[in-house]
Scaffold this active site. Sequence first.
Site, PDB file in Angstrom:
ATOM      1  N   LYS A 219       0.783  -1.287   0.218  1.00 47.56           N
ATOM      2  CA  LYS A 219       0.098   0.242   0.074  1.00 47.56           C
ATOM      3  C   LYS A 219       0.684   1.117   0.047  1.00 47.56           C
ATOM      4  O   LYS A 219       1.934   1.222   0.484  1.00 47.56           O
ATOM      5  CB  LYS A 219      -0.876  -0.047   1.276  1.00 47.56           C
ATOM      6  CG  LYS A 219      -2.165   0.782   1.167  1.00 47.56           C
ATOM      7  CD  LYS A 219      -3.411   0.046   0.437  1.00 47.56           C
ATOM      8  CE  LYS A 219      -4.417   0.719   0.378  1.00 47.56           C
ATOM      9  NZ  LYS A 219      -5.621  -0.395   0.067  1.00 47.56           N
TER      10      LYS A 219
HETATM   11  N1  GLU Z   1      -7.400  -0.155  -2.817  1.00 47.29           N
HETATM   12  C1  GLU Z   1      -8.157  -1.087  -3.137  1.00 47.29           C
HETATM   13  C2  GLU Z   1      -8.108  -2.249  -1.664  1.00 47.29           C
HETATM   14  O1  GLU Z   1      -7.981  -1.656  -0.809  1.00 47.29           O
HETATM   15  C3  GLU Z   1      -7.555  -1.814  -4.462  1.00 47.29           C
HETATM   16  C4  GLU Z   1      -6.337  -2.549  -4.362  1.00 47.29           C
HETATM   17  C5  GLU Z   1      -5.726  -3.112  -5.603  1.00 47.29           C
HETATM   18  O2  GLU Z   1      -6.588  -3.009  -6.623  1.00 47.29           O
HETATM   19  O3  GLU Z   1      -4.515  -3.432  -5.820  1.00 47.29           O
HETATM   20  O4  GLU Z   1      -8.384  -3.263  -2.057  1.00 47.29           O
END
Ligand code: GLU
Length: 472
Positions: free
Chosen positions: A159
Site C-alpha cells: 500500500k
Molecule cells: N485499494 C483497493 C483495496 O484496498 C484496491 C487495491 C488494488 O486493486 O490493488 O483493496
Amino acid sequence: MASAPKKQAPTPAPKPVAKTAPVPAKANKPAKPAAKAAGKPEADHPIYDELGFSKDPNNLYRQTVGSMLEAAELMNLPHHLKIILAQPKNEIMVHFPVRMDDGQFRLFKGYRVQHNNALGPYKGGLRFHHDVHLDDVKSLAFLMTMKCSLVGVPYGGGKGGIKVDPYKHSKAEMERIVRRFTAAIAHQIGPDYDIPAPDVGSNAQHMAWIADTYSFLSEVGGLQPEAVITGKPVEYGGSLGREKATGQGVVDTLMVMLPEIGIEAKNAKFSVLGFGNVGSWTARILQKKGSKLIAAMDHTGAVINDQGIDAEALAMHVQKTGGVRGFKNADAASSEDFYRTKVDIFVPAALEQMIQPEQARLLNCKVVAEGANAPTTPPGERVLEEKGIEVLPAILCNAGGVTVSYFEWVQNKTCEQWDLATVDEKLNKHMVHAAEKTREARRKYKCSLRSAAYVAALERLRAAYEVRGIFP
Ligand code: GLU
C-alpha cells in the site's frame, strides 16, 4: 473519506452542515479509551512486545495485526510465520518538491509499504489523503496480503500514498504531484514486483499519469509497462468493470452470505457510510437486487428517507456537489440518527476505525458489510457481537477491487481485452470461493467470520511458506 465517484476536477471540500453532525474524523486517537468501554478487555499477545508494537490499544496497526494473531492462535500457525506476517518487508518514505500554480514550491511526503510477496508481487492501492500516516499505510498493506491470499489471486500485499488533499489542488498541480511521486518510487515498483492501484482519494486519471510516467522512466520499456499499475482508464489498459469492482464484490459477498443470516436481498433495507467509489457502487448494485437504500452519510452530512433513496440519483448528486448533503429527496439528519436508522444491512465504506463502541451501540442492523478497510475497531466489534450483529470482514467483503485489478494485469500481460460479462463472471467465482472458504473455516474453528477469513488467508500463506522455506 471516500471521494466522489469519478471525480477528477478538484472540488473545494464542502463545509459540514452545523446541524448534521459530519462523519467523525478518522479516529487515530479516539477521545475515550474505547477498549475498556465494551465487554471483554482487549486480548494481549506476546508478539506485540517482541516486535515493539505501540502499546496504545487504539493503534490501528496493533488492532489489525491483532485480528490476524487471534486467527493464527486458533490454527496453530508457527511462531516464525506470525512474526514475519506481523511486520512489512519494506517501508519506503519519500519527500519530493512540486511547483504549485503560483510558482511556489511545496514539499510532499509519500509512502510505499511492501508487506509480503510470498504469493506473488506486492499489490495494493495508493491513498491520497491529507491525514495519511505510516501506520495507516502499514495496516492497509498488511490487509492487502490477507485479502489477496483469501481471494485467490497471485499477489502479496502493499500500500502507498501521498499526504495530500487531492480536492485542494488544481488538475495541473495534481498531475505534477502524482508524476513526481511516481519518479520518487519508480525504482521500487514494477509490473512483476509491486503493482499499485487506486484507493481513497485516487482515481483512474491518477493511475494513467503513473503508468505514463513509469513507461518513460522504465529502462525495460518493451511490452506493456503500464501493467505496473491497475485501475487505469479503459482507454489506456484499464479493465471493464474495474471501477465498480469493489462495490460489485461487496454485493457478490452479500448474495452468498445473506440467506444464512436470514435476509432476502429483495426488499432488504440498507444504509451506507461514505458515498465515494465503494459506497456508491455498492448502493447502486444492491439497489438492482431489489434492496432499498434508506440512509447515507459522508463528510458533508447525513440524509435519510424511510421510503427509500434512489442510489443512482444520490451518486449523481455526489458527483456534482462533492457530498450527500443537500440531496433533495431525503431529509438531512444527524450522525446519531444515521447510525440509529433501522436497516437490515449497514455498509461502512469510508475510512478505518469509524465503528467504535459508541457507533456500534447505536447501530440497528442485522449485518455489517465492510466495504472500507478496517472500519470496525475490535472494541466496536465486541459490541456488535454482543448485539448479535454479523460482520462480513473487509478482507472478504471488499476484495473485489483487487480481484479485477488482477484481471486488468492479466489482460495487459496477454494483450487481451475481456468483455464486462467475462469480468463479472470471473469476479463472482473468486468472491463465492472466498466466501465459501471463510464459511468452512468458521465451521471448523467455531469463530467469528473475521477470524475465519484470516484463517483461510493464513492457510494459503502457510502452505506457500512450507514449500518455499525461508532463505538461506
Ligand atoms: N485499494 C483497493 C483495496 O484496498 C484496491 C487495491 C488494488 O486493486 O490493488 O483493496
